[in-house]
Design an enzyme around this catalytic site. Structure first.
Site, PDB file in Angstrom:
ATOM      1  N   MET A   1       0.815  -1.221   0.000  1.00 51.24           N
ATOM      2  CA  MET A   1       0.000   0.000   0.000  1.00 51.24           C
ATOM      3  C   MET A   1       0.849   1.271   0.000  1.00 51.24           C
ATOM      4  O   MET A   1       0.464   2.270   0.594  1.00 51.24           O
ATOM      5  CB  MET A   1      -0.947  -0.004   1.208  1.00 51.24           C
ATOM      6  CG  MET A   1      -1.903  -1.185   1.230  1.00 51.24           C
ATOM      7  SD  MET A   1      -2.905  -1.307  -0.277  1.00 51.24           S
ATOM      8  CE  MET A   1      -3.981   0.097  -0.035  1.00 51.24           C
ATOM      9  N   ARG A   2       1.985   1.196  -0.652  1.00 48.03           N
ATOM     10  CA  ARG A   2       2.842   2.393  -0.686  1.00 48.03           C
ATOM     11  C   ARG A   2       3.250   2.645  -2.127  1.00 48.03           C
ATOM     12  O   ARG A   2       3.666   1.718  -2.829  1.00 48.03           O
ATOM     13  CB  ARG A   2       4.081   2.129   0.168  1.00 48.03           C
ATOM     14  CG  ARG A   2       5.006   3.313   0.320  1.00 48.03           C
ATOM     15  CD  ARG A   2       5.484   3.369   1.741  1.00 48.03           C
ATOM     16  NE  ARG A   2       6.600   4.288   1.944  1.00 48.03           N
ATOM     17  CZ  ARG A   2       6.470   5.445   2.579  1.00 48.03           C
ATOM     18  NH1 ARG A   2       5.312   5.833   3.018  1.00 48.03           N
ATOM     19  NH2 ARG A   2       7.519   6.206   2.778  1.00 48.03           N
TER      20      ARG A   2
ATOM     21  N   ASN B   1       2.550  -5.860 -10.392  1.00 43.62           N
ATOM     22  CA  ASN B   1       1.510  -5.569  -9.391  1.00 43.62           C
ATOM     23  C   ASN B   1       0.235  -6.282  -9.799  1.00 43.62           C
ATOM     24  O   ASN B   1       0.007  -6.530 -10.986  1.00 43.62           O
ATOM     25  CB  ASN B   1       1.250  -4.063  -9.332  1.00 43.62           C
ATOM     26  CG  ASN B   1       0.213  -3.704  -8.283  1.00 43.62           C
ATOM     27  OD1 ASN B   1       0.219  -4.238  -7.175  1.00 43.62           O
ATOM     28  ND2 ASN B   1      -0.705  -2.811  -8.619  1.00 43.62           N
TER      29      ASN B   1
ATOM     30  N   HIS C   1      -3.968  -5.861  -9.446  1.00 40.67           N
ATOM     31  CA  HIS C   1      -4.978  -4.854  -9.125  1.00 40.67           C
ATOM     32  C   HIS C   1      -6.361  -5.471  -9.339  1.00 40.67           C
ATOM     33  O   HIS C   1      -6.595  -6.125 -10.358  1.00 40.67           O
ATOM     34  CB  HIS C   1      -4.783  -3.634 -10.024  1.00 40.67           C
ATOM     35  CG  HIS C   1      -5.748  -2.537  -9.724  1.00 40.67           C
ATOM     36  ND1 HIS C   1      -5.587  -1.693  -8.640  1.00 40.67           N
ATOM     37  CD2 HIS C   1      -6.901  -2.169 -10.329  1.00 40.67           C
ATOM     38  CE1 HIS C   1      -6.611  -0.854  -8.605  1.00 40.67           C
ATOM     39  NE2 HIS C   1      -7.414  -1.107  -9.621  1.00 40.67           N
TER      40      HIS C   1
ATOM     41  N   ASP D   1      -1.193   2.469 -11.304  1.00 40.53           N
ATOM     42  CA  ASP D   1      -1.839   1.278 -11.890  1.00 40.53           C
ATOM     43  C   ASP D   1      -1.915   1.363 -13.410  1.00 40.53           C
ATOM     44  O   ASP D   1      -2.834   0.820 -14.029  1.00 40.53           O
ATOM     45  CB  ASP D   1      -3.244   1.079 -11.296  1.00 40.53           C
ATOM     46  CG  ASP D   1      -3.209   0.853  -9.791  1.00 40.53           C
ATOM     47  OD1 ASP D   1      -2.268   0.200  -9.313  1.00 40.53           O
ATOM     48  OD2 ASP D   1      -4.110   1.347  -9.087  1.00 40.53           O
TER      49      ASP D   1
HETATM   50  C1  GRF Z   1      -5.704  -7.536  -3.507  1.00 45.41           C
HETATM   51  O1  GRF Z   1      -7.060  -7.339  -3.788  1.00 45.41           O
HETATM   52  C2  GRF Z   1      -4.838  -6.933  -4.571  1.00 45.41           C
HETATM   53  O2  GRF Z   1      -5.403  -6.980  -5.839  1.00 45.41           O
HETATM   54  C3  GRF Z   1      -4.738  -5.499  -4.113  1.00 45.41           C
HETATM   55  O3  GRF Z   1      -4.655  -5.567  -2.716  1.00 45.41           O
HETATM   56  C4  GRF Z   1      -5.268  -6.773  -2.255  1.00 45.41           C
HETATM   57  C5  GRF Z   1      -4.234  -7.505  -1.456  1.00 45.41           C
HETATM   58  O4  GRF Z   1      -4.761  -8.640  -0.850  1.00 45.41           O
HETATM   59  N1  GRF Z   1      -3.607  -4.859  -4.728  1.00 45.41           N
HETATM   60  P1  GRF Z   1      -3.773  -9.708  -0.198  1.00 45.41           P
HETATM   61  O5  GRF Z   1      -2.942  -8.957   0.853  1.00 45.41           O
HETATM   62  O6  GRF Z   1      -2.902 -10.274  -1.277  1.00 45.41           O
HETATM   63  O7  GRF Z   1      -4.649 -10.734   0.433  1.00 45.41           O
END
Ligand code: GRF
Length: 201
Positions: free
Chosen positions: A89-90, A106, A108, A144
């Site tokens: 988340m960074r 990544n 998404h 993204d």
């Molecule tokens: C997932 O939905 C991914 O697509 C998004 O963040 C979420 C992470 O879930 N980027 P996890 O930590 O892999 O369970």
């Protein structure tokens, strides 16, 4: 090929990749390290339980560039070739992206370029689209917006909530991420402009 996985939270995509590696579904791959920007991320404990090498590079008290440099150093130390963001988340600095150009992936939870950013599942429901899904893409300087490697569609049902839709997308994410990483590790692709395609020869 040595993979470094960056997480911030529960780590289910990280575990899906770890399963795929240990089951031989990503030939030639090894998970070198799982790094979190929060020491208390549940996924970090799960990775350690699996016997994976784990590291917390706390973001608190560091600027973005200090934090990224420390993470880059840890990835170099583990001789990581490929980085998989899995719920990290960074936002990465330009320096991080340049250091690992075309070597950061990544996942998404939408069919990009629709619904980039946070709360992609909620965005899709509120917009009223009938199909959404998930995307694995290379990370570049845009949010993204890097070249797309693979996508899976998921229908939105009339009675879907953010939670029900997210859990159906997540099932597809786990399959898609492993398949996309296998493609990249196997070097069976070429990039032309934004297009990532399987090699024909
Ligand atoms: C997932 O939905 C991914 O697509 C998004 O963040 C979420 C992470 O879930 N980027 P996890 O930590 O892999 O369970």
């Amino acid at each position: 090929m040595k993979i470094g996985i960056l997480i911030s939270g529960r780590g289910s995509n990280m575990l899906a990749l770890a399963d795929a590696v240990s089951e031989g579904r990503i030939p030639g791959a090894e998970i070198a390290v799982v790094i979190s920007d929060h020491a208390n991320a549940p996924g970090l404990a799960l990775a350690a339980e699996r016997g994976l090498t784990t590291l917390a590079v706390e973001r608190q008290g560091r600027t973005r560039i200090e934090h990224d440099r420390e993470t880059i150093a840890a990835l170099h130390e583990q001789r990581v070739d490929l980085i998989c963001l899995a719920g990290y988340m960074r936002l990465l600095s330009a320096e991080f992206i340049e250091t690992f150009r075309h070597r950061i992936l990544n996942i998404h939870p939408s069919l990009l370029p629709s619904f980039p950013g946070l709360d992609a599942q909620r965005q899709a429901i509120e917009y009223g689209v009938k199909w959404t899904g998930c995307t694995v893409h290379f990370v570049d300087e845009t949010l993204d917006g890097g070249p797309i490697i693979a996508q899976s569609p998921v229908p939105i049902r009339d009675d879907d909530t953010v939670e029900t839709l997210s859990s159906r997308i997540l099932i597809e994410e786990h399959k898609l991420y492993a398949a996309a990483v296998a493609l990249i590790v196997g070097n069976g692709y070429e990039i032309t402009g934004r297009r990532v395609r399987g090699k024909t020869t």
